[in-house]
Motif scaffolding. Structure first.
Motif, mmCIF file in Angstrom:
data_model
loop_
_atom_site.group_PDB
_atom_site.id
_atom_site.type_symbol
_atom_site.label_atom_id
_atom_site.label_comp_id
_atom_site.label_asym_id
_atom_site.label_seq_id
_atom_site.Cartn_x
_atom_site.Cartn_y
_atom_site.Cartn_z
ATOM 1 N N ALA A 131 83.194 156.324 80.063
ATOM 2 C CA ALA A 131 83.648 155.912 78.736
ATOM 3 C C ALA A 131 82.589 155.025 78.075
ATOM 4 O O ALA A 131 81.671 154.533 78.724
ATOM 5 C CB ALA A 131 84.976 155.176 78.839
ATOM 6 N N TYR A 132 82.736 154.835 76.776
ATOM 7 C CA TYR A 132 81.821 153.933 76.070
ATOM 8 C C TYR A 132 82.557 153.222 74.947
ATOM 9 O O TYR A 132 83.649 153.631 74.531
ATOM 10 C CB TYR A 132 80.607 154.684 75.525
ATOM 11 C CG TYR A 132 80.916 155.790 74.533
ATOM 12 C CD1 TYR A 132 81.152 155.513 73.186
ATOM 13 C CD2 TYR A 132 80.943 157.126 74.931
ATOM 14 C CE1 TYR A 132 81.428 156.517 72.276
ATOM 15 C CE2 TYR A 132 81.216 158.143 74.023
ATOM 16 C CZ TYR A 132 81.456 157.834 72.702
ATOM 17 O OH TYR A 132 81.734 158.846 71.797
ATOM 18 N N LEU A 133 81.968 152.134 74.487
ATOM 19 C CA LEU A 133 82.461 151.391 73.332
ATOM 20 C C LEU A 133 81.516 151.631 72.159
ATOM 21 O O LEU A 133 80.303 151.767 72.349
ATOM 22 C CB LEU A 133 82.516 149.894 73.634
ATOM 23 C CG LEU A 133 83.378 149.435 74.812
ATOM 24 C CD1 LEU A 133 83.281 147.917 74.957
ATOM 25 C CD2 LEU A 133 84.818 149.878 74.650
ATOM 26 N N LEU A 134 82.092 151.656 70.955
ATOM 27 C CA LEU A 134 81.276 151.907 69.772
ATOM 28 C C LEU A 134 81.858 151.174 68.568
ATOM 29 O O LEU A 134 82.953 151.501 68.102
ATOM 30 C CB LEU A 134 81.214 153.414 69.488
ATOM 31 C CG LEU A 134 80.442 153.860 68.236
ATOM 32 C CD1 LEU A 134 78.981 153.474 68.346
ATOM 33 C CD2 LEU A 134 80.588 155.368 68.041
ATOM 34 N N LEU A 135 81.138 150.159 68.096
ATOM 35 C CA LEU A 135 81.506 149.501 66.837
ATOM 36 C C LEU A 135 80.951 150.364 65.707
ATOM 37 O O LEU A 135 79.886 150.094 65.153
ATOM 38 C CB LEU A 135 80.934 148.090 66.774
ATOM 39 C CG LEU A 135 81.813 146.959 67.296
ATOM 40 C CD1 LEU A 135 81.104 145.628 67.160
ATOM 41 C CD2 LEU A 135 83.147 146.912 66.559
ATOM 42 N N ALA A 136 81.694 151.406 65.379
ATOM 43 C CA ALA A 136 81.167 152.481 64.541
ATOM 44 C C ALA A 136 81.215 152.198 63.048
ATOM 45 O O ALA A 136 80.728 153.000 62.253
ATOM 46 C CB ALA A 136 81.965 153.758 64.828
ATOM 47 N N PHE A 137 81.783 151.076 62.652
ATOM 48 C CA PHE A 137 82.049 150.822 61.233
ATOM 49 C C PHE A 137 80.814 150.956 60.359
ATOM 50 O O PHE A 137 80.859 151.549 59.277
ATOM 51 C CB PHE A 137 82.660 149.427 61.074
ATOM 52 C CG PHE A 137 83.937 149.231 61.828
ATOM 53 C CD1 PHE A 137 85.157 149.561 61.271
ATOM 54 C CD2 PHE A 137 83.920 148.712 63.119
ATOM 55 C CE1 PHE A 137 86.344 149.378 61.964
ATOM 56 C CE2 PHE A 137 85.091 148.521 63.822
ATOM 57 C CZ PHE A 137 86.303 148.862 63.244
ATOM 58 N N MET A 171 77.856 151.580 73.622
ATOM 59 C CA MET A 171 77.675 150.693 74.770
ATOM 60 C C MET A 171 78.382 151.316 75.963
ATOM 61 O O MET A 171 79.581 151.603 75.915
ATOM 62 C CB MET A 171 78.250 149.301 74.487
ATOM 63 C CG MET A 171 78.204 148.372 75.699
ATOM 64 S SD MET A 171 78.900 146.740 75.358
ATOM 65 C CE MET A 171 77.531 145.971 74.497
ATOM 66 N N SER A 172 77.653 151.519 77.042
ATOM 67 C CA SER A 172 78.226 152.144 78.229
ATOM 68 C C SER A 172 79.220 151.211 78.913
ATOM 69 O O SER A 172 79.263 149.998 78.645
ATOM 70 C CB SER A 172 77.114 152.503 79.215
ATOM 71 O OG SER A 172 76.572 151.330 79.794
ATOM 72 N N ALA A 173 79.993 151.765 79.828
ATOM 73 C CA ALA A 173 80.963 150.959 80.569
ATOM 74 C C ALA A 173 80.266 149.867 81.362
ATOM 75 O O ALA A 173 80.726 148.717 81.397
ATOM 76 C CB ALA A 173 81.779 151.856 81.493
ATOM 77 N N ALA A 174 79.150 150.206 82.002
ATOM 78 C CA ALA A 174 78.422 149.207 82.781
ATOM 79 C C ALA A 174 77.911 148.082 81.886
ATOM 80 O O ALA A 174 77.982 146.897 82.244
ATOM 81 C CB ALA A 174 77.264 149.866 83.526
ATOM 82 N N GLU A 175 77.388 148.438 80.712
ATOM 83 C CA GLU A 175 76.901 147.426 79.778
ATOM 84 C C GLU A 175 78.050 146.570 79.260
ATOM 85 O O GLU A 175 77.914 145.353 79.097
ATOM 86 C CB GLU A 175 76.193 148.094 78.602
ATOM 87 C CG GLU A 175 74.874 148.757 78.953
ATOM 88 C CD GLU A 175 74.311 149.553 77.792
ATOM 89 O OE1 GLU A 175 73.082 149.501 77.597
ATOM 90 O OE2 GLU A 175 75.086 150.222 77.081
ATOM 91 N N ALA A 176 79.190 147.203 79.003
ATOM 92 C CA ALA A 176 80.351 146.480 78.492
ATOM 93 C C ALA A 176 80.846 145.459 79.507
ATOM 94 O O ALA A 176 81.220 144.336 79.153
ATOM 95 C CB ALA A 176 81.465 147.458 78.133
ATOM 96 N N LYS A 177 80.838 145.839 80.775
ATOM 97 C CA LYS A 177 81.257 144.891 81.810
ATOM 98 C C LYS A 177 80.261 143.758 81.925
ATOM 99 O O LYS A 177 80.633 142.583 82.025
ATOM 100 C CB LYS A 177 81.418 145.597 83.152
ATOM 101 C CG LYS A 177 81.945 144.674 84.243
ATOM 102 C CD LYS A 177 82.130 145.384 85.562
ATOM 103 C CE LYS A 177 82.646 144.423 86.629
ATOM 104 N NZ LYS A 177 82.735 145.055 87.957
#
Length: 263
Positions: A131-137, A171-177
């Protein structure tokens, strides 16, 4: 349980699991989605649930706001987004923040835009490896909403928040952690089960103390040290009179595990 159009809701013991159920739309958010999520969560709390798992069906947690009409009464994003944020997004973010029970979010897939805001609203955030996070705004000419600015900046700091918000990069899961945005990263396919297991553990705990801890941490983030000391004192004064605290003391003396009832 009510019949839902945009979500699913289930209960196992004292744990309620509520999921956005628009997999064909990547669980995109509309006022109807927020209304059903809110109703289901309120119903779960009123029914005695002691922990909540929030997730999404299919391959995304949520892709954020639905920018297209859905043929079910939603006409897409209006020209003035302010009232939409005020009437749908912000009330739900406040509802999650003010819940008396803990929230565990399970990200089996990506969370983008306002979907990221919902994902990071969990007290414990469990994220699948892919999974990944994305502040896509910024990618569509908007600013973060639904609390994303506060959630990311408070967790990861100003520099990381600006990097994510200004670039609109994944942002990858590893980066998010590593950034402190999520709590646990687990193999693909295990996020929901892990989140439900954690929620079950919390649901078996001293519910009044857990609810107070949620509010106390939020208070500390917005107040100085001395005010936080006073807030902690007030909570201890109240919780020291609860049946759960008395049970914990009795269990310690009897060398057994306490049986908390949330009282």
């Amino acid at each position: 349980m009510a019949q839902w159009t945009f979500i699913t809701a289930s209960r196992q013991g004292d744990v309620a699991t509520v999921a956005i159920n628009r997999p064909d739309k990547l669980n995109a958010l509309t006022p109807g989605v927020f209304a059903e999520l809110s109703a289901a969560i309120r119903e779960a709390v009123a029914g005695g649930a002691r922990a909540l798992v929030l997730t999404g069906e299919g391959r995304f947690f949520s892709s954020g706001a639905d920018i297209q009409a859905d043929g079910q009464g939603y006409e897409g994003l209006p020209e003035d987004l302010g009232p939409l944020v005020d009437e749908a997004y912000n009330p739900f973010s406040r509802l999650l923040a003010e819940l008396p029970i803990p929230v565990v979010t399970a990200l089996s897939g990506p969370a983008a835009g306002a979907g990221l805001s919902l994902a990071l609203s969990g007290d414990i955030v469990v994220m699948a490896e892919s999974a990944y996070l994305l502040l896509a705004f910024v990618n569509i000419g908007l600013v973060p909403d639904a609390g994303a600015t506060w959630l990311v900046a408070r967790s990861a700091g100003r520099a990381r928040a600006l990097d994510m918000a200004l670039t609109g990069d994944r942002m990858s899961a590893a980066e998010a952690k590593a950034a402190g945005l999520v709590t646990r990263v687990v193999p693909d396919g295990e996020a929901l089960a892990t989140a439900q297991g954690l929620a079950a553990k919390l649901a078996a705990g001293p519910s009044q103390a857990i609810g107070a801890i949620r509010r106390q941490v939020a208070f500390a983030l917005d107040h100085d040290f001395n005010a936080t000391l006073d807030h902690e004192r007030d909570n201890q004064s109240r919780l020291g009179r609860t049946a759960d605290f008395a049970e914990a003391i009795a269990a310690f003396g009897e060398k057994r595990k306490p049986q908390f009832k949330g009282q």
